[in-house]
Write an enzyme that holds these catalytic residues in place. Structure first.
Site, mmCIF file in Angstrom:
data_model
loop_
_atom_site.group_PDB
_atom_site.id
_atom_site.type_symbol
_atom_site.label_atom_id
_atom_site.label_comp_id
_atom_site.label_asym_id
_atom_site.label_seq_id
_atom_site.Cartn_x
_atom_site.Cartn_y
_atom_site.Cartn_z
ATOM 1 N N SER A 2 0.865 -1.180 0.000
ATOM 2 C CA SER A 2 0.000 0.000 0.000
ATOM 3 C C SER A 2 0.899 1.227 0.000
ATOM 4 O O SER A 2 2.102 1.124 0.294
ATOM 5 C CB SER A 2 -0.870 0.000 1.266
ATOM 6 O OG SER A 2 -1.479 1.249 1.496
ATOM 7 N N TYR B 260 -2.041 -0.760 10.542
ATOM 8 C CA TYR B 260 -2.071 -0.960 9.090
ATOM 9 C C TYR B 260 -0.747 -0.527 8.462
ATOM 10 O O TYR B 260 -0.181 -1.237 7.621
ATOM 11 C CB TYR B 260 -3.236 -0.166 8.505
ATOM 12 C CG TYR B 260 -3.529 -0.460 7.057
ATOM 13 C CD1 TYR B 260 -4.199 -1.617 6.679
ATOM 14 C CD2 TYR B 260 -3.151 0.436 6.056
ATOM 15 C CE1 TYR B 260 -4.481 -1.883 5.344
ATOM 16 C CE2 TYR B 260 -3.422 0.185 4.725
ATOM 17 C CZ TYR B 260 -4.092 -0.982 4.376
ATOM 18 O OH TYR B 260 -4.361 -1.238 3.058
#
Length: 249
Positions: free
Chosen positions: A143, A156
């Site tokens: 990501s 995350y």
């Protein structure tokens, strides 16, 4: 057809980027095992591929359970005799935006369990299967959160940074077996996983993206398929940003 004749596997394949990539893999000639914790959703995607004339099976798989991961890889090999490509895409978003010191330990474990340990377990079983067949290619979903920090998303961010490190380690360790391992780092893309965050912060997000728009799942799928194809045969250990220039700021 970039993946003509290859056997491919996708986790998190029932929706979003995983679904788009499974469909694109099939369009590019691959036989596809679509895996997801949502087994019915995976089966629907596989049926869509078959209706279009491709070969696919759907399978329920929780990537945090090693026995299920082993069964997923075995199912692809049993169906088509080998495994050539894998896209480790299954992931979860934080349940809520919290400063790091306020993240409950159980939430930390949940986010890292799927986004990091799940990738490790997939690599642990995919790499030997590919090596046995002379090699293959793997793409892990990282990501922009693996390249920069995002506020109130510490678990995350930690998981996605670690996915990039895991990708590079696997690439070094298994290049000699003919297995290439890369990561894709999507920016904000219109998916069920990202929809809440995008709608809440759309204007702020767009202000950070030089291309001035949100990405599409098809754009990420195209990048993944290229990384898995022989046209990327000299690419390994790379974390490819597909973010509209977000992390170039």
């Amino acid at each position: 057809m970039l993946l003509r004749g290859k056997v491919a596997l996708v986790t998190g394949g029932a929706s979003g980027i995983g679904r788009a990539t499974a469909l694109r893999m099939a369009e590019e000639g691959a036989r596809v095992l679509v895996a997801d914790r949502d087994g019915e959703g995976a089966a629907r995607v596989a049926e869509t591929i078959r209706q279009a004339g491709g070969e696919a099976h759907g399978q329920a798989c929780d990537v945090t359970v090693e026995a299920e991961v082993a069964g997923m890889v075995r199912a692809a090999c049993d169906a088509w005799g080998r495994l050539d490509c894998a896209f480790n895409n299954a992931g979860v978003a934080p349940a809520e935006a919290l400063p790091l010191a306020e993240i409950p330990p159980e939430e930390w474990s949940r986010v890292l369990g799927v986004n990091l340990t799940g990738v490790f377990l997939c690599l642990r079983h995919q790499i030997p299967a590919m090596a046995a067949g002379g090699g293959g290619a793997i793409v892990n979903t990282a990501s922009i959160a693996g390249r920069i920090a995002l506020p109130k998303a510490g678990a995350y961010v930690a998981a996605k940074h670690a996915v990039i490190g895991l990708t590079r380690s696997a690439a070094l360790d298994h290049a000699g077996q003919g297995v290439r391992v890369n990561a894709i780092c999507p920016g904000y893309v219109e998916t069920p996983l990202a929809s809440r965050s995008i709608e809440r912060r759309r204007e702020a997000i767009l202000a950070r993206v030089p291309l001035g728009r949100i990405g599409t799942v098809e754009e990420i799928a195209d990048a993944v398929v290229w990384l898995l194809s022989d046209r990327a045969g000299f690419v390994t250990g790379e974390a490819l940003a597909a973010d509209g220039g977000h992390t170039s700021n």
